[in-house]
Scaffold this motif. Structure first.
Motif, PDB file in Angstrom:
ATOM      1  N   UNK A  51       0.832  -1.201   0.000  1.00 23.51           N
ATOM      2  CA  UNK A  51       0.000   0.000   0.000  1.00 23.51           C
ATOM      3  C   UNK A  51       0.868   1.254   0.000  1.00 23.51           C
ATOM      4  N   UNK A  52       1.918   1.260   0.800  1.00 19.54           N
ATOM      5  CA  UNK A  52       2.845   2.396   0.804  1.00 19.54           C
ATOM      6  C   UNK A  52       3.392   2.659  -0.599  1.00 19.54           C
ATOM      7  N   UNK A  53       3.832   1.590  -1.255  1.00 16.44           N
ATOM      8  CA  UNK A  53       4.476   1.730  -2.560  1.00 16.44           C
ATOM      9  C   UNK A  53       3.508   2.271  -3.600  1.00 16.44           C
ATOM     10  N   UNK A  54       2.294   1.722  -3.649  1.00 13.92           N
ATOM     11  CA  UNK A  54       1.351   2.112  -4.690  1.00 13.92           C
ATOM     12  C   UNK A  54       0.736   3.483  -4.421  1.00 13.92           C
ATOM     13  N   UNK A  55       0.290   3.709  -3.195  1.00 12.77           N
ATOM     14  CA  UNK A  55      -0.339   4.993  -2.878  1.00 12.77           C
ATOM     15  C   UNK A  55       0.671   6.141  -2.911  1.00 12.77           C
ATOM     16  N   UNK A  56       1.908   5.865  -2.541  1.00 11.52           N
ATOM     17  CA  UNK A  56       2.939   6.912  -2.579  1.00 11.52           C
ATOM     18  C   UNK A  56       3.049   7.503  -3.985  1.00 11.52           C
ATOM     19  N   UNK A  57       3.085   6.636  -4.982  1.00 15.90           N
ATOM     20  CA  UNK A  57       3.232   7.107  -6.362  1.00 15.90           C
ATOM     21  C   UNK A  57       1.929   7.730  -6.862  1.00 15.90           C
ATOM     22  N   UNK A  58       0.809   7.086  -6.584  1.00 15.75           N
ATOM     23  CA  UNK A  58      -0.481   7.593  -7.062  1.00 15.75           C
ATOM     24  C   UNK A  58      -0.786   8.988  -6.546  1.00 15.75           C
ATOM     25  N   UNK A  59      -0.331   9.299  -5.352  1.00 16.69           N
ATOM     26  CA  UNK A  59      -0.668  10.578  -4.730  1.00 16.69           C
ATOM     27  C   UNK A  59       0.206  11.737  -5.214  1.00 16.69           C
ATOM     28  N   UNK A  60       1.187  11.462  -6.066  1.00 18.41           N
ATOM     29  CA  UNK A  60       2.010  12.533  -6.618  1.00 18.41           C
ATOM     30  C   UNK A  60       1.261  13.167  -7.789  1.00 18.41           C
ATOM     31  N   UNK A  61       0.907  14.439  -7.667  1.00 19.54           N
ATOM     32  CA  UNK A  61       0.048  15.079  -8.658  1.00 19.54           C
ATOM     33  C   UNK A  61       0.723  15.272 -10.006  1.00 19.54           C
ATOM     34  N   UNK A  62       2.045  15.295 -10.036  1.00 22.08           N
ATOM     35  CA  UNK A  62       2.736  15.498 -11.310  1.00 22.08           C
ATOM     36  C   UNK A  62       2.919  14.190 -12.081  1.00 22.08           C
ATOM     37  N   UNK A  63       2.425  13.076 -11.542  1.00 21.85           N
ATOM     38  CA  UNK A  63       2.479  11.792 -12.232  1.00 21.85           C
ATOM     39  C   UNK A  63       1.113  11.520 -12.866  1.00 21.85           C
ATOM     40  N   UNK A  64       1.109  11.275 -14.171  1.00 20.08           N
ATOM     41  CA  UNK A  64      -0.148  11.083 -14.895  1.00 20.08           C
ATOM     42  C   UNK A  64      -0.633   9.639 -14.848  1.00 20.08           C
ATOM     43  N   UNK A  65       0.283   8.685 -15.042  1.00 24.48           N
ATOM     44  CA  UNK A  65      -0.108   7.279 -15.080  1.00 24.48           C
ATOM     45  C   UNK A  65       0.927   6.434 -14.347  1.00 24.48           C
TER      46      UNK A  65
END
Length: 464
Positions: free
Chosen positions: A404-418
């Motif tokens: 969960x840390x790994x996936x949500x950490x990346x998803x929550x970065x607004x400058x990442x589209x996909x």
């Protein structure tokens, strides 16, 4: 579509039917305070409303009447219509008719329940809406609901006879940011792979589950074994489940100048798709060895063979070169994860976004390394032991598991589209989707403070 009754803390949302015909409802439609921002309203009759409700019932769209639980009073309506199946998108609309109930948070409460239903139960990827710029209170509500402005259309709206701007807003589900990587379908891939390459039946199960749960984009490559053939067979046998597909030119190829367009067309045939969503160079070095193909891939986009062009990169220096010299690429795909994190990547990725290059990330789980115990590392990866122990301490401190840390950490970065992830089984996929739909308070600053000095080990090609 079957419209079911929904509930929230104070509200019942009932399918809008002819039984909701009332003089109060007619009065709403003739109250300028209610209809001034709606497309219809004024001079409404009881018969007009009766006909309208009959038409909505026949269409059987996602349309609810908002009722108070306390006294069953009908106070407004909310809908998701139309639904664009290709984009997996629904259009939101709301009308709060009973002015005595305004200002009590009912619009927000009803909207949150409908958004939850759309994202978690019918697996829409996004919800859109239109609003004119004069409707400030509605815009504030939509922003509190998590909608963002997608486009402002100058002088395209009308309010009380005056021309104004119309605004398109969008709210995307986390699932809409997910791209399913398919290297595991064609190769035995990953340091922590427990299952090996799946059978074609298992591969199809993964693709069915992905589509049924709202994932619409696949990532593959010419170098991923039989992955392209498996996807093409799935697309042919399941025409109602058509994915957008990104594939990559093999790093080792023998193509000559002017042959790329034909090569791309052949990929489309293998993948059983009319047009590729994205076509990429597999890595920076293969691109630099064939920069003449840059204009050819842009021509393929112009001619309609592909929708977007991109390149897979590793280092910030590579990203910088693309931004400075090849900014007609539509997207870059780069590693980004708990170790290869914001402290290393944020500045350069925001620079890419500033020139309209989308950011796609991969290696969110670092090929499964994060799930390998720190005492079970190959000799070459033992320098990473202390960093893995740090992740374990974060997990214990937060109560949030590493996945969960790994996936949500990346998803929550607004400058990442996909965000690209790969899975080996349906169970893994569904577990990731469950994480997508959860709301977690990720300790970004603690993770960003992790500074891996052995940067060469963040590239799995250096693990052998």
């Amino acid at each position: 579509m079957n419209v079911i009754e929904l509930e929230s803390e104070r509200l019942k949302l009932k399918p809008l039917r002819l039984q909701h015909l009332s003089q109060n409802y007619v009065d709403w439609m003739n109250d300028v305070d209610v209809y001034k921002y709606l497309e219809t309203g004024g001079n409404y009759t009881y018969k007009d409303l009766e006909q309208y409700l009959k038409e909505q019932e026949i269409k059987n769209i996602l349309f609810w009447a908002i009722h108070l639980k306390s006294n069953n009073k009908h106070i407004g309506n909310i809908k998701i219509d139309p639904i664009d199946l290709e984009l997996n998108s629904g259009e939101y609309g709301i009308m709060m008719g009973d002015k005595s109930e305004w200002g009590k948070g009912y619009a927000k409460e009803a909207s949150l329940r409908i958004i939850e239903f759309c994202f978690e139960k019918i697996n829409l990827s996004q919800i859109t809406l239109g609003v004119i710029d004069r409707n400030k209170s509605a815009i504030r509500l939509y922003e509190r609901l998590g909608f963002t402005i997608e486009k402002i259309n100058k002088n395209s709206g009308v309010y009380q006879g005056e021309v104004c701007n119309s605004i398109r807003m969008i709210k995307k589900s986390n699932i809409s940011k997910l791209i399913l990587g398919t290297v595991q379908l064609g190769l035995n891939y990953g340091i922590n792979n427990k299952y090996g390459k799946p059978t074609i039946e298992k591969a199809f199960e993964i693709l069915h589950a992905a589509f049924d749960n709202g994932i619409r984009t696949l990532d593959t490559a010419e170098a991923y074994g039989s992955s392209q053939e498996i996807i093409g067979k799935f697309q042919k046998e399941n025409p109602s489940k058509s994915f957008k597909i990104i594939t990559k030119l093999a790093a080792q190829h023998s193509l000559k100048s002017k042959e790329l367009s034909t090569h791309i067309s052949n990929n489309s045939k293998i993948l059983n798709t009319d047009k590729l969503y994205g076509y990429m160079f597999h890595n920076y070095q293969s691109f630099k060895d064939n920069t003449s193909f840059y204009n050819e891939v842009l021509l393929a986009k112009k001619s309609g063979l592909i929708e977007k062009s991109g390149i897979s990169l590793y280092s910030n220096n590579e990203i910088e070169d693309i931004i400075e010299n090849y900014s007609d690429f539509d997207f870059i795909q780069i590693p980004f994860n708990l170790f290869d994190n914001e402290s290393k990547r944020k500045t350069i990725l925001e620079k890419a976004k500033a020139v309209n290059i989308q950011v796609h990330t991969r290696s969110v789980f670092l090929q499964g390394l994060f799930f390998k115990g720190h005492n079970d590392l190959p000799e070459k990866l033992k320098p990473l032991k202390g960093y893995l122990e740090k992740l374990e301490s974060i997990e214990k401190a937060t109560g949030i598991n590493t996945q969960t840390l790994a996936l949500q950490y990346v998803l929550q970065k607004k400058y990442i589209d996909y965000v690209l992830i790969g899975v080996e089984s349906v169970d893994q996929l569904m577990n990731n989707i469950e994480i997508l739909n959860s709301e977690k308070n990720i300790p970004h600053e603690v993770i960003d403070a992790i500074q891996v000095s052995e940067e060469y080990l963040l590239n799995p090609t250096n693990w052998n």
